[in-house]
Design an enzyme around this catalytic site. Structure first.
Site, PDB file in Angstrom:
ATOM      1  N   ASP A 151       0.827  -1.210   0.000  1.00  3.86           N
ATOM      2  CA  ASP A 151       0.000   0.000   0.000  1.00  3.86           C
ATOM      3  C   ASP A 151       0.858   1.256   0.000  1.00  3.86           C
ATOM      4  O   ASP A 151       0.433   2.311   0.468  1.00  3.86           O
ATOM      5  CB  ASP A 151      -0.947   0.008   1.204  1.00  3.86           C
ATOM      6  CG  ASP A 151      -0.204   0.041   2.537  1.00  3.86           C
ATOM      7  OD1 ASP A 151       0.989  -0.329   2.567  1.00  3.86           O
ATOM      8  OD2 ASP A 151      -0.814   0.427   3.547  1.00  3.86           O
ATOM      9  N   GLU A 152       2.061   1.150  -0.544  1.00  2.00           N
ATOM     10  CA  GLU A 152       2.990   2.279  -0.594  1.00  2.00           C
ATOM     11  C   GLU A 152       3.147   2.764  -2.038  1.00  2.00           C
ATOM     12  O   GLU A 152       3.321   1.963  -2.963  1.00  2.00           O
ATOM     13  CB  GLU A 152       4.345   1.885  -0.014  1.00  2.00           C
ATOM     14  CG  GLU A 152       4.281   1.556   1.474  1.00  2.00           C
ATOM     15  CD  GLU A 152       5.614   1.103   2.031  1.00  2.00           C
ATOM     16  OE1 GLU A 152       5.805   1.202   3.253  1.00  2.00           O
ATOM     17  OE2 GLU A 152       6.463   0.627   1.241  1.00  2.00           O
TER      18      GLU A 152
END
Length: 255
Positions: A151-152
């Site tokens: 989720d980066e």
């Protein structure tokens, strides 16, 4: 006559045309014979040449697709970490002036794991695709957005740009991602935390800038604004998974 013979004949014609050697009846007759043979061979090899050209074009298309797959994230279609590292390194090498600024933004989605665990990977994947699209629409023309992994996300901002402009862009990214969205019957909200490292102030290599933007992002989770510029005293490179981000948890609870 094979392709090699044809090349020899064509070379002979080219030589005679360049030198105009032996401009007599015998030479002209020989030249006409060469032309006839070349014409026959070209006619015979035409379909083979066309097939070869099609195969070559297909091979080039396959190579482009493979290269794109190697450089892009399959879920979001954004450039991946490898492509981002390459573009960041290229930008650093091509800086025309040492004072020319460049910013790396490191974004992490607060509470994404909780949403993914609660609603399943299909919802999590759909959320990541929406976030990717919103980030692409929010950045300036020429800026680079990528999915670093999980989720980066990363954003590369180059050109004459000051901290205030970078802060405004980070605020725009946060607002774009944080807007509620629907996946099926679910209405969800996530907020990104954004860490920022500036070049040359915070570093002049790709690895250092990413590391420091990452460290700043961890501190951004504790800020009501959701963003933080790298500060050497406050930020450490090794993030602790046990650390809690009170501001991020409060925002998530309120939404």
């Amino acid at each position: 006559m094979d392709a090699g013979d044809l090349q020899t004949l064509l070379a002979a014609i080219a030589w005679r045309l360049r030198t105009r050697a032996d401009d007599n009846a015998l030479a002209c007759s020989a030249l006409r014979e060469i032309v006839r043979e070349c014409a026959q061979d070209l006619q015979r090899l035409g379909p083979e040449a066309q097939s070869l050209g099609q195969a070559l074009a297909q091979s080039e298309d396959n190579e482009r697709r493979e290269r794109r797959r190697a450089e892009h994230d399959s879920l979001t279609a954004l450039p991946n970490r490898s492509r981002f590292d390459s573009q960041l390194s290229d930008q650093l090498e091509s800086r025309s002036r040492p004072s020319r600024s460049l910013a790396v933004l490191f974004l992490d989605l607060d509470q994404f794991k909780a949403i993914n665990d609660r609603h399943g990977h299909a919802v999590g994947d759909a959320l990541l695709r929406v976030v990717a699209l919103r980030l692409q629409r929010a950045v300036r023309v020429g800026d680079v957005v990528c999915r670093l992994g999980g989720d980066e996300f990363g954003c590369l901002v180059s050109g004459p740009i000051e901290r205030r402009a970078v802060a405004r862009l980070a605020g725009k990214l946060i607002a774009a991602v944080a807007a509620p969205f629907r996946i099926g019957r679910l209405e969800l909200s996530v907020r990104p935390s954004v860490g920022i490292a500036m070049c040359p102030t915070d570093g002049d290599s790709a690895s250092v800038l990413l590391q420091r933007a990452d460290a700043a992002m961890f501190r951004a989770k504790q800020q009501p604004s959701g963003m933080a510029f790298y500060e050497p005293v406050a930020d450490v490179p090794n993030r602790s998974p046990a650390a809690v981000a009170p501001a991020a948890l409060t925002w998530a609870a309120a939404h």
